[in-house]
Design a protein around this motif. Structure first.
Motif, PDB file in Angstrom:
ATOM      1  N   LEU B  48       6.949  -2.447  16.155  1.00 39.69           N
ATOM      2  CA  LEU B  48       6.594  -2.529  14.748  1.00 39.69           C
ATOM      3  C   LEU B  48       7.761  -3.089  13.962  1.00 39.69           C
ATOM      4  CD1 LEU B  48       8.283   0.053  13.483  1.00 39.69           C
ATOM      5  CD2 LEU B  48       6.356   1.348  14.361  1.00 39.69           C
ATOM      6  N   LYS B  49       7.445  -3.460  12.707  1.00 39.54           N
ATOM      7  CA  LYS B  49       8.486  -4.020  11.852  1.00 39.54           C
ATOM      8  C   LYS B  49       8.259  -3.618  10.408  1.00 39.54           C
ATOM      9  CE  LYS B  49       6.065  -8.430  11.184  1.00 39.54           C
ATOM     10  NZ  LYS B  49       6.115  -9.900  11.443  1.00 39.54           N
ATOM     11  N   TYR B  50       9.373  -3.597   9.675  1.00 45.32           N
ATOM     12  CA  TYR B  50       9.332  -3.452   8.230  1.00 45.32           C
ATOM     13  C   TYR B  50       9.970  -4.698   7.627  1.00 45.32           C
ATOM     14  CZ  TYR B  50      10.337  -2.120   3.483  1.00 45.32           C
ATOM     15  OH  TYR B  50      10.405  -2.112   2.113  1.00 45.32           O
ATOM     16  N   VAL B  57       5.246   2.265   8.153  1.00 44.80           N
ATOM     17  CA  VAL B  57       4.740   1.119   8.909  1.00 44.80           C
ATOM     18  C   VAL B  57       4.073   1.619  10.179  1.00 44.80           C
ATOM     19  CG1 VAL B  57       5.396  -0.987  10.103  1.00 44.80           C
ATOM     20  CG2 VAL B  57       6.620  -0.313   8.041  1.00 44.80           C
ATOM     21  N   LYS B  58       2.897   1.118  10.451  1.00 50.37           N
ATOM     22  CA  LYS B  58       2.193   1.501  11.680  1.00 50.37           C
ATOM     23  C   LYS B  58       2.280   0.369  12.688  1.00 50.37           C
ATOM     24  CE  LYS B  58      -0.969   4.730   9.439  1.00 50.37           C
ATOM     25  NZ  LYS B  58      -0.270   5.913  10.016  1.00 50.37           N
ATOM     26  N   GLY B  59       2.442   0.753  13.959  1.00 56.82           N
ATOM     27  CA  GLY B  59       2.608  -0.261  14.989  1.00 56.82           C
ATOM     28  C   GLY B  59       1.753  -0.002  16.207  1.00 56.82           C
ATOM     29  N   SER B  60       2.213  -0.533  17.319  1.00 62.95           N
ATOM     30  CA  SER B  60       1.462  -0.448  18.571  1.00 62.95           C
ATOM     31  C   SER B  60       1.535   0.946  19.168  1.00 62.95           C
ATOM     32  CB  SER B  60       2.023  -1.454  19.576  1.00 62.95           C
ATOM     33  OG  SER B  60       2.072  -2.752  19.050  1.00 62.95           O
ATOM     34  N   GLU B  64       4.666   4.826  14.570  1.00 65.01           N
ATOM     35  CA  GLU B  64       4.890   4.467  13.179  1.00 65.01           C
ATOM     36  C   GLU B  64       6.356   4.691  12.840  1.00 65.01           C
ATOM     37  OE1 GLU B  64       1.984   7.020  11.387  1.00 65.01           O
ATOM     38  OE2 GLU B  64       3.397   8.679  11.180  1.00 65.01           O
TER      39      GLU B  64
END
Lengths: 111, 111
Positions: B48-50, B57-60, B64
């Motif tokens: 994930l990235k911000y 931020v939600k990711g894979s 998060e």
């Protein structure tokens, strides 16, 4: 879609021999390219990065050099390997504002 | 100069429990922040990235991360850990062309 190729996957080289690791990127133009070394499965040490053809920034003075002969090609070299050059070498690319995409890495063992 | 700190070499958590992997950073200007995961002898995979916007931020894979500008932190979280989450996790910051990684945190999820 973009892909990054790094080879070879593993390499065993004698001390004093030369080194050439190659990394190529497909599906993007003018990427930022990076070479990292990872020792013993821990942190990543930035070795070199490049923002364009022929433009190389070195972060750590050592026995290695890098070149970028083409926009999507990044080469890591050494004229004479040392035992301390052993490690896991990773190539990566980024675009503007994007995350880094990594190759699968090269496990180098200097014997 | 920019830097990233991951204060824990290893985090142990039981399967089904929440997990947190800590990251703090130091950079001039607005950072791009990332989390990556690495499995043995493989390259890093983006989680994930911000860049801007919402601090959460939600990711894979259910991960998060929460960006906290005042504490210059970007901690990785997951509500319920899986054994398959066991791996090496890296926090990274990008400012300009420099992409800097933390030292990595090994996450061990026990059944």
């Amino acid at each position: 879609s973009q892909t990054i190729h790094q080879w070879p996957a593993t390499l065993v080289q004698p001390v004093g021999s030369p080194l050439s690791l190659e990394c190529t990127v497909e599906g993007t133009s003018n990427p930022n390219l990076y070479w990292y070394r990872q020792a013993a499965g821990r942190g990543l040490q930035l070795l070199f990065y490049s923002v364009g053809i022929g433009q190389i920034s070195s972060e750590v003075p050592q026995n290695l050099s890098a070149s970028r002969p083409q926009d999507r090609q990044f080469i890591l070299s050494s004229k004479k390997l040392l035992l301390s050059d052993s490690g896991f070498y990773l190539c990566a690319w980024t675009g503007v504002g994007t995350e880094a995409f990594f190759g699968q890495g090269t496990r180098l063992t200097v014997v | 100069a920019q830097s990233v700190a991951q204060p824990e070499d290893q985090v142990n958590v039981a399967e089904g429990n929440p997990l947190t992997v800590k990251c703090t950073y130091s950079v001039s200007g607005n950072p791009y922040l990332f989390w990556y995961v690495q499995y043995p002898n493989r390259g890093l995979q983006f989680l994930l990235k911000y860049i801007t916007g919402d601090n959460l931020v939600k990711g894979s894979y259910g991960f998060e991360a929460e960006f906290n500008k005042s504490q210059t932190s970007f901690h990785l979280k997951k509500p319920s850990a899986l054994v398959s989450d066991s791996a090496l996790y890296f926090c990274a910051v990008k400012a300009g062309n420099m992409l800097t990684f933390g030292g990595g945190t090994r996450l061990m999820v026990k059944p």
